[in-house]
Write a protein that holds these residues in place. Structure first.
Motif, PDB file in Angstrom:
ATOM      1  N   LYS A  15     -52.192 -34.532 -42.831  1.00  0.00           N
ATOM      2  CA  LYS A  15     -51.404 -35.762 -42.751  1.00  0.00           C
ATOM      3  C   LYS A  15     -52.139 -36.868 -42.003  1.00  0.00           C
ATOM      4  O   LYS A  15     -51.659 -37.987 -41.923  1.00  0.00           O
ATOM      5  CB  LYS A  15     -50.069 -35.494 -42.033  1.00  0.00           C
ATOM      6  CG  LYS A  15     -49.120 -34.598 -42.761  1.00  0.00           C
ATOM      7  CD  LYS A  15     -48.366 -35.305 -43.838  1.00  0.00           C
ATOM      8  CE  LYS A  15     -47.411 -36.305 -43.236  1.00  0.00           C
ATOM      9  NZ  LYS A  15     -46.700 -37.076 -44.245  1.00  0.00           N
ATOM     10  N   GLY A  16     -53.283 -36.534 -41.394  1.00  0.00           N
ATOM     11  CA  GLY A  16     -54.036 -37.523 -40.645  1.00  0.00           C
ATOM     12  C   GLY A  16     -53.569 -37.693 -39.209  1.00  0.00           C
ATOM     13  O   GLY A  16     -53.968 -38.635 -38.526  1.00  0.00           O
ATOM     14  N   LEU A  17     -52.710 -36.774 -38.734  1.00  0.00           N
ATOM     15  CA  LEU A  17     -52.186 -36.875 -37.375  1.00  0.00           C
ATOM     16  C   LEU A  17     -53.059 -36.166 -36.350  1.00  0.00           C
ATOM     17  O   LEU A  17     -52.912 -36.377 -35.154  1.00  0.00           O
ATOM     18  CB  LEU A  17     -50.761 -36.321 -37.331  1.00  0.00           C
ATOM     19  CG  LEU A  17     -49.772 -37.073 -38.230  1.00  0.00           C
ATOM     20  CD1 LEU A  17     -48.441 -36.348 -38.283  1.00  0.00           C
ATOM     21  CD2 LEU A  17     -49.595 -38.502 -37.749  1.00  0.00           C
ATOM     22  N   LEU A  18     -53.927 -35.294 -36.814  1.00  0.00           N
ATOM     23  CA  LEU A  18     -54.911 -34.617 -35.971  1.00  0.00           C
ATOM     24  C   LEU A  18     -56.246 -34.622 -36.694  1.00  0.00           C
ATOM     25  O   LEU A  18     -56.287 -34.653 -37.919  1.00  0.00           O
ATOM     26  CB  LEU A  18     -54.519 -33.152 -35.715  1.00  0.00           C
ATOM     27  CG  LEU A  18     -53.287 -32.826 -34.909  1.00  0.00           C
ATOM     28  CD1 LEU A  18     -53.069 -31.321 -34.900  1.00  0.00           C
ATOM     29  CD2 LEU A  18     -53.421 -33.337 -33.495  1.00  0.00           C
ATOM     30  N   SER A  19     -57.307 -34.537 -35.936  1.00  0.00           N
ATOM     31  CA  SER A  19     -58.632 -34.362 -36.521  1.00  0.00           C
ATOM     32  C   SER A  19     -58.766 -32.894 -36.934  1.00  0.00           C
ATOM     33  O   SER A  19     -58.474 -32.003 -36.126  1.00  0.00           O
ATOM     34  CB  SER A  19     -59.691 -34.712 -35.468  1.00  0.00           C
ATOM     35  OG  SER A  19     -60.912 -34.082 -35.751  1.00  0.00           O
ATOM     36  N   LEU A  20     -59.201 -32.638 -38.166  1.00  0.00           N
ATOM     37  CA  LEU A  20     -59.341 -31.254 -38.626  1.00  0.00           C
ATOM     38  C   LEU A  20     -60.342 -30.479 -37.773  1.00  0.00           C
ATOM     39  O   LEU A  20     -60.020 -29.374 -37.325  1.00  0.00           O
ATOM     40  CB  LEU A  20     -59.714 -31.194 -40.107  1.00  0.00           C
ATOM     41  CG  LEU A  20     -59.888 -29.772 -40.667  1.00  0.00           C
ATOM     42  CD1 LEU A  20     -58.584 -28.981 -40.541  1.00  0.00           C
ATOM     43  CD2 LEU A  20     -60.352 -29.817 -42.105  1.00  0.00           C
ATOM     44  N   PRO A  21     -61.549 -31.010 -37.510  1.00  0.00           N
ATOM     45  CA  PRO A  21     -62.468 -30.233 -36.665  1.00  0.00           C
ATOM     46  C   PRO A  21     -61.901 -29.954 -35.273  1.00  0.00           C
ATOM     47  O   PRO A  21     -62.075 -28.862 -34.736  1.00  0.00           O
ATOM     48  CB  PRO A  21     -63.720 -31.124 -36.576  1.00  0.00           C
ATOM     49  CG  PRO A  21     -63.656 -31.991 -37.784  1.00  0.00           C
ATOM     50  CD  PRO A  21     -62.192 -32.216 -38.035  1.00  0.00           C
ATOM     51  N   LEU A  22     -61.186 -30.922 -34.720  1.00  0.00           N
ATOM     52  CA  LEU A  22     -60.588 -30.723 -33.403  1.00  0.00           C
ATOM     53  C   LEU A  22     -59.461 -29.688 -33.472  1.00  0.00           C
ATOM     54  O   LEU A  22     -59.328 -28.843 -32.576  1.00  0.00           O
ATOM     55  CB  LEU A  22     -60.066 -32.055 -32.857  1.00  0.00           C
ATOM     56  CG  LEU A  22     -59.825 -32.147 -31.365  1.00  0.00           C
ATOM     57  CD1 LEU A  22     -61.039 -31.698 -30.570  1.00  0.00           C
ATOM     58  CD2 LEU A  22     -59.449 -33.567 -30.996  1.00  0.00           C
ATOM     59  N   ALA A  23     -58.654 -29.718 -34.535  1.00  0.00           N
ATOM     60  CA  ALA A  23     -57.601 -28.718 -34.714  1.00  0.00           C
ATOM     61  C   ALA A  23     -58.213 -27.320 -34.831  1.00  0.00           C
ATOM     62  O   ALA A  23     -57.697 -26.359 -34.240  1.00  0.00           O
ATOM     63  CB  ALA A  23     -56.761 -29.039 -35.945  1.00  0.00           C
ATOM     64  N   MET A  24     -59.307 -27.192 -35.570  1.00  0.00           N
ATOM     65  CA  MET A  24     -59.981 -25.905 -35.716  1.00  0.00           C
ATOM     66  C   MET A  24     -60.511 -25.411 -34.367  1.00  0.00           C
ATOM     67  O   MET A  24     -60.354 -24.241 -34.015  1.00  0.00           O
ATOM     68  CB  MET A  24     -61.129 -26.019 -36.723  1.00  0.00           C
ATOM     69  CG  MET A  24     -60.681 -26.211 -38.143  1.00  0.00           C
ATOM     70  SD  MET A  24     -62.107 -26.542 -39.210  1.00  0.00           S
ATOM     71  CE  MET A  24     -61.345 -26.401 -40.820  1.00  0.00           C
ATOM     72  N   LEU A  25     -61.128 -26.323 -33.618  1.00  0.00           N
ATOM     73  CA  LEU A  25     -61.677 -25.976 -32.313  1.00  0.00           C
ATOM     74  C   LEU A  25     -60.578 -25.542 -31.348  1.00  0.00           C
ATOM     75  O   LEU A  25     -60.692 -24.512 -30.669  1.00  0.00           O
ATOM     76  CB  LEU A  25     -62.453 -27.162 -31.729  1.00  0.00           C
ATOM     77  CG  LEU A  25     -62.999 -26.977 -30.317  1.00  0.00           C
ATOM     78  CD1 LEU A  25     -64.056 -25.875 -30.294  1.00  0.00           C
ATOM     79  CD2 LEU A  25     -63.566 -28.282 -29.788  1.00  0.00           C
ATOM     80  N   VAL A  26     -59.498 -26.303 -31.278  1.00  0.00           N
ATOM     81  CA  VAL A  26     -58.405 -25.988 -30.357  1.00  0.00           C
ATOM     82  C   VAL A  26     -57.736 -24.669 -30.745  1.00  0.00           C
ATOM     83  O   VAL A  26     -57.388 -23.857 -29.874  1.00  0.00           O
ATOM     84  CB  VAL A  26     -57.403 -27.155 -30.299  1.00  0.00           C
ATOM     85  CG1 VAL A  26     -56.122 -26.759 -29.587  1.00  0.00           C
ATOM     86  CG2 VAL A  26     -58.038 -28.350 -29.614  1.00  0.00           C
ATOM     87  N   ALA A  27     -57.566 -24.421 -32.039  1.00  0.00           N
ATOM     88  CA  ALA A  27     -56.993 -23.149 -32.491  1.00  0.00           C
ATOM     89  C   ALA A  27     -57.881 -21.984 -32.068  1.00  0.00           C
ATOM     90  O   ALA A  27     -57.389 -20.968 -31.554  1.00  0.00           O
ATOM     91  CB  ALA A  27     -56.806 -23.162 -34.006  1.00  0.00           C
ATOM     92  N   ALA A  28     -59.173 -22.132 -32.269  1.00  0.00           N
ATOM     93  CA  ALA A  28     -60.107 -21.077 -31.880  1.00  0.00           C
ATOM     94  C   ALA A  28     -60.079 -20.856 -30.374  1.00  0.00           C
ATOM     95  O   ALA A  28     -60.055 -19.709 -29.906  1.00  0.00           O
ATOM     96  CB  ALA A  28     -61.519 -21.426 -32.348  1.00  0.00           C
ATOM     97  N   LEU A  29     -60.058 -21.932 -29.608  1.00  0.00           N
ATOM     98  CA  LEU A  29     -60.025 -21.807 -28.149  1.00  0.00           C
ATOM     99  C   LEU A  29     -58.736 -21.155 -27.663  1.00  0.00           C
ATOM    100  O   LEU A  29     -58.760 -20.341 -26.731  1.00  0.00           O
ATOM    101  CB  LEU A  29     -60.206 -23.169 -27.490  1.00  0.00           C
ATOM    102  CG  LEU A  29     -61.608 -23.755 -27.560  1.00  0.00           C
ATOM    103  CD1 LEU A  29     -61.622 -25.187 -27.008  1.00  0.00           C
ATOM    104  CD2 LEU A  29     -62.606 -22.881 -26.817  1.00  0.00           C
ATOM    105  N   GLY A  30     -57.609 -21.491 -28.280  1.00  0.00           N
ATOM    106  CA  GLY A  30     -56.344 -20.875 -27.900  1.00  0.00           C
ATOM    107  C   GLY A  30     -56.354 -19.378 -28.144  1.00  0.00           C
ATOM    108  O   GLY A  30     -55.964 -18.581 -27.280  1.00  0.00           O
ATOM    109  N   SER A  31     -56.818 -18.982 -29.316  1.00  0.00           N
ATOM    110  CA  SER A  31     -56.882 -17.564 -29.653  1.00  0.00           C
ATOM    111  C   SER A  31     -57.881 -16.835 -28.755  1.00  0.00           C
ATOM    112  O   SER A  31     -57.588 -15.755 -28.220  1.00  0.00           O
ATOM    113  CB  SER A  31     -57.275 -17.404 -31.120  1.00  0.00           C
ATOM    114  OG  SER A  31     -57.351 -16.050 -31.474  1.00  0.00           O
TER     115      SER A  31
END
Length: 187
Positions: free
Chosen positions: A36-52
């Protein structure tokens, strides 16, 4: 407050927490937000990986440092714990990489692995690589199929209601994760 402001303020923190506590549903929702353009995809991927990665490292160290605690000792008696240790003993590095993709073993596996003699360094390296792959895959699913998810959700996913839909999905995912944890603990 607009959806853009809410996502800008809490989106990545919510994604981090969702990836750490629940998993796939939260990360897919992050991919949809990126679509939707509300988050950066690379940043979303990075944050998801860091959370896990962060959550699994924490559980690993809990298993390592509290292996004689009654809670860990009780977990050792569960079938999922025994299954995780057996799979780990067959292929240690492969299991460290794969456990987050295996239904029913994701929560207990880092604790079980922590209670073994595997080096913390090996676990951290393989866990990091696996978390990165997992974050990219599930964020990518949300991003690639974002349009389809929007269509399925219909008008609710449009405009100002998107945050409520994503929030509802996150809450449902966390509730499902809690239910799975409860069932695994009382099995």
């Amino acid at each position: 407050m607009t959806i853009e402001v809410i996502v800008a303020r809490y989106g990545l923190a919510a994604l981090f927490a969702g990836a750490a506590l629940e998993g796939e549903a939260a990360v897919i929702a992050g991919g949809v937000l990126a679509h939707k353009g509300l988050l950066s995809l690379p940043l979303a991927m990075l944050v998801a990986a860091l959370g896990s990665f962060t959550a699994d490292q924490g559980w690993f160290y809990a298993g390592r440092h509290f292996r004689d605690h009654r809670w860990i000792a009780a977990a050792r008696g569960k079938p999922a714990f025994a299954k995780a240790v057996a799979a780990f003993e067959r292929r240690p590095t492969g299991f460290i990489f794969a456990f987050r993709f295996l239904y029913g073993l994701r929560t207990v596996s880092p604790i079980a692995i922590g209670s073994t003699q595997v080096s913390a360094r090996l676990y951290a390296i393989v866990n990091g690589i696996s978390a990165a792959c997992w974050g990219v895959i599930f964020s990518g699913i949300g991003y690639v199929f974002g349009h389809s998810f929007e269509r399925v959700l219909g008008r609710l996913a449009a405009g100002r209601h998107l945050w409520w839909v994503v929030g509802g999905l996150l809450v449902a995912g966390i509730a499902f994760g809690g239910w799975r944890w409860y069932k695994a603990r009382h099995a």
